[in-house]
Enzyme design. Sequence first.
Site: not given
Ligand code: ITT
Length: 192
Positions: A68-69, A145, A167, A172-173
């Site tokens: 979750d990010s 993205f 990146k 963070h990832r």
């Molecule tokens: P899952 O829950 O299925 O894994 P998700 O895209 O819905 O996919 P999250 O709920 O963790 O994932 O949403 C985090 C959002 O934050 C993600 O959709 C992006 O819009 C943004 N985000 C997270 N990490 C990012 C990154 O490395 N670069 C750009 N945007 C990011």
Amino acid sequence: MKEGKIFFVTSNQHKFSEAERILKAKGINIAHHPERVEEVRAEDCATVAREAAVCAYEKLKKPLFVEDSGLFIDALNGFPGVYSAFAFKRIGNEGLLKLMKGKEEKERSAKFVSCVAFAGEGKVKVFSGECLGSIAEEMKGKEGFGFDPVFIPERSGKTFAQDVELKEKVSHRKMALMKFAKWLKKESRGEK
Ligand code: ITT
């Protein structure tokens, strides 16, 4: 823990590709389980990730992880934070930049947070990583993205979307996955 592929349960192909590359460099192969995990409502990514991992394990019964990010912007009291996926779909980068209109450089600080949660037989572990930076004045770059075109990591003048090589070194990832990889290696050696 026995060696074998670990599933990354995520509906986000970009997140999977990044994780696959980062973990492969550490000798860890993962497989994609392309499903959106049900997420609980919580204020922090760690709780969301932990609950999602437990829920996914109950269904799949295989060693897996979820991530979750989110992007936490100081001037917006941490918004979009755990609502990042929703906010991105609804207002996108254009909407975010509108919310930040008129904010001076020193008011544009933000951070990306990633929480990787692993679930296996009788085990749940969460690994967190963050990347400090700021929100750009305008969208720049075509790679990556989500909020990558508006996020400038500390000590860089470029957005993540302009510099994906950076990146993959400082994200963070990457930080969360490196902790996860270290733990996995120890587990596979049977160390505590
Ligand atoms: P899952 O829950 O299925 O894994 P998700 O895209 O819905 O996919 P999250 O709920 O963790 O994932 O949403 C985090 C959002 O934050 C993600 O959709 C992006 O819009 C943004 N985000 C997270 N990490 C990012 C990154 O490395 N670069 C750009 N945007 C990011």
